[in-house]
Scaffold this motif. Structure first.
Motif, mmCIF file in Angstrom:
data_model
loop_
_atom_site.group_PDB
_atom_site.id
_atom_site.type_symbol
_atom_site.label_atom_id
_atom_site.label_comp_id
_atom_site.label_asym_id
_atom_site.label_seq_id
_atom_site.Cartn_x
_atom_site.Cartn_y
_atom_site.Cartn_z
ATOM 1 N N ARG A 170 0.838 -1.206 0.000
ATOM 2 C CA ARG A 170 0.000 0.000 0.000
ATOM 3 C C ARG A 170 0.871 1.253 0.000
ATOM 4 N N LEU A 171 1.921 1.245 0.821
ATOM 5 C CA LEU A 171 2.837 2.383 0.866
ATOM 6 C C LEU A 171 3.514 2.590 -0.488
ATOM 7 N N ILE A 172 3.966 1.502 -1.082
ATOM 8 C CA ILE A 172 4.653 1.587 -2.376
ATOM 9 C C ILE A 172 3.711 2.135 -3.437
ATOM 10 N N GLN A 173 2.445 1.700 -3.421
ATOM 11 C CA GLN A 173 1.471 2.208 -4.387
ATOM 12 C C GLN A 173 1.243 3.699 -4.214
ATOM 13 N N GLU A 174 1.114 4.143 -2.949
ATOM 14 C CA GLU A 174 0.901 5.566 -2.686
ATOM 15 C C GLU A 174 2.081 6.395 -3.169
ATOM 16 N N VAL A 175 3.281 5.898 -2.947
ATOM 17 C CA VAL A 175 4.482 6.648 -3.318
ATOM 18 C C VAL A 175 4.667 6.678 -4.829
ATOM 19 N N THR A 176 4.390 5.561 -5.497
ATOM 20 C CA THR A 176 4.533 5.562 -6.953
ATOM 21 C C THR A 176 3.469 6.431 -7.614
ATOM 22 N N LYS A 177 2.303 6.541 -6.988
ATOM 23 C CA LYS A 177 1.239 7.400 -7.511
ATOM 24 C C LYS A 177 1.623 8.872 -7.363
ATOM 25 N N ASP A 178 2.153 9.225 -6.182
ATOM 26 C CA ASP A 178 2.553 10.609 -5.916
ATOM 27 C C ASP A 178 3.939 10.602 -5.273
ATOM 28 N N PRO A 179 4.995 10.764 -6.076
ATOM 29 C CA PRO A 179 6.363 10.675 -5.538
ATOM 30 C C PRO A 179 6.736 11.766 -4.534
ATOM 31 N N HIS A 181 6.642 4.747 13.295
ATOM 32 C CA HIS A 181 7.471 5.948 13.206
ATOM 33 C C HIS A 181 7.819 6.210 11.746
ATOM 34 N N ASP A 182 7.944 7.492 11.391
ATOM 35 C CA ASP A 182 8.200 7.830 9.990
ATOM 36 C C ASP A 182 9.554 7.331 9.499
ATOM 37 N N SER A 183 10.518 7.145 10.413
ATOM 38 C CA SER A 183 11.820 6.623 9.987
ATOM 39 C C SER A 183 11.701 5.171 9.530
ATOM 40 N N ILE A 184 10.771 4.418 10.137
ATOM 41 C CA ILE A 184 10.540 3.028 9.726
ATOM 42 C C ILE A 184 9.957 3.002 8.316
ATOM 43 N N ILE A 185 9.067 3.933 8.042
ATOM 44 C CA ILE A 185 8.476 4.026 6.705
ATOM 45 C C ILE A 185 9.556 4.342 5.686
ATOM 46 N N ARG A 186 10.442 5.288 6.012
ATOM 47 C CA ARG A 186 11.529 5.654 5.097
ATOM 48 C C ARG A 186 12.464 4.470 4.867
ATOM 49 N N LYS A 187 12.781 3.731 5.921
ATOM 50 C CA LYS A 187 13.652 2.557 5.779
ATOM 51 C C LYS A 187 13.015 1.514 4.878
ATOM 52 N N ARG A 188 11.728 1.255 5.096
ATOM 53 C CA ARG A 188 11.030 0.232 4.311
ATOM 54 C C ARG A 188 10.948 0.634 2.840
ATOM 55 N N LEU A 189 10.703 1.917 2.579
ATOM 56 C CA LEU A 189 10.661 2.396 1.195
ATOM 57 C C LEU A 189 12.056 2.347 0.574
ATOM 58 N N GLY A 190 13.064 2.653 1.370
ATOM 59 C CA GLY A 190 14.437 2.612 0.880
ATOM 60 C C GLY A 190 14.851 1.214 0.473
ATOM 61 N N LYS A 191 14.403 0.209 1.205
ATOM 62 C CA LYS A 191 14.717 -1.181 0.854
ATOM 63 C C LYS A 191 14.088 -1.576 -0.473
ATOM 64 N N ASN A 192 13.030 -0.876 -0.851
ATOM 65 C CA ASN A 192 12.363 -1.157 -2.119
ATOM 66 C C ASN A 192 12.790 -0.200 -3.226
ATOM 67 N N GLY A 193 13.848 0.555 -2.993
ATOM 68 C CA GLY A 193 14.400 1.426 -4.022
ATOM 69 C C GLY A 193 13.668 2.741 -4.196
#
Length: 135
Positions: free
Chosen positions: A71-80, A99-111
């Motif tokens: 879901r996070l990846i879809q939201e980010v790819t829709k609106d970078p 925490h927002d740092s966890i979100i950033r880490k998880r997105l970072g692992k997915n490029g």
């Protein structure tokens, strides 16, 4: 280092059954085609814990499930330009506090790095007016 394959439960139960009948590690390993160390580990685990199912491992459980991650990846790819705080708020709407740092880490692992909007707009007010006049 290679990860070990997990042995099917039926095979593990066969090992325990043959062990109870009085056979040794060597006889069990030859009969079932397993290594002696594997047979020994299965029997040792059965003696110690009284069960042969996979026990819980150490470490903290993840708060973000794979479904939430998609879901996070879809939201980010829709609106970078989506910020991690906005993503945190969208997760909070489904009652997940992360925490927002966890979100950033998880997105970072997915490029998907750098979920921070530009501090400075692409064009200044003066340039925007000049750009509108030329178009």
């Amino acid at each position: 280092m290679l990860q070990s394959k997990e042995i099917q439960e039926q095979m593990i139960h066969k090992v325990i059954k043959i062990h109870r009948s009085g056979k040794g590690y060597k006889a069990i390993s030859k009969a079932l085609g397993l290594q002696q160390t594997t047979v020994r580990a299965i029997i040792h685990k059965w003696r110690k814990h009284g069960t042969v199912v996979n026990l819980p491992r150490s470490g903290r459980l993840t708060k973000i499930t794979p479904r939430m991650q998609q879901r996070l990846i879809q939201e980010v790819t829709k609106d970078p330009t989506t910020t991690s705080k906005e993503l945190q708020a969208s997760l909070a709407s489904i009652k997940v506090s992360v925490h927002d740092s966890i979100i950033r880490k998880r997105l970072g692992k997915n490029g998907l790095h750098g979920r921070v909007p530009r501090q400075k707009p692409l064009l200044s007010k003066k340039n925007m007016k000049a750009h509108q006049k030329t178009s």
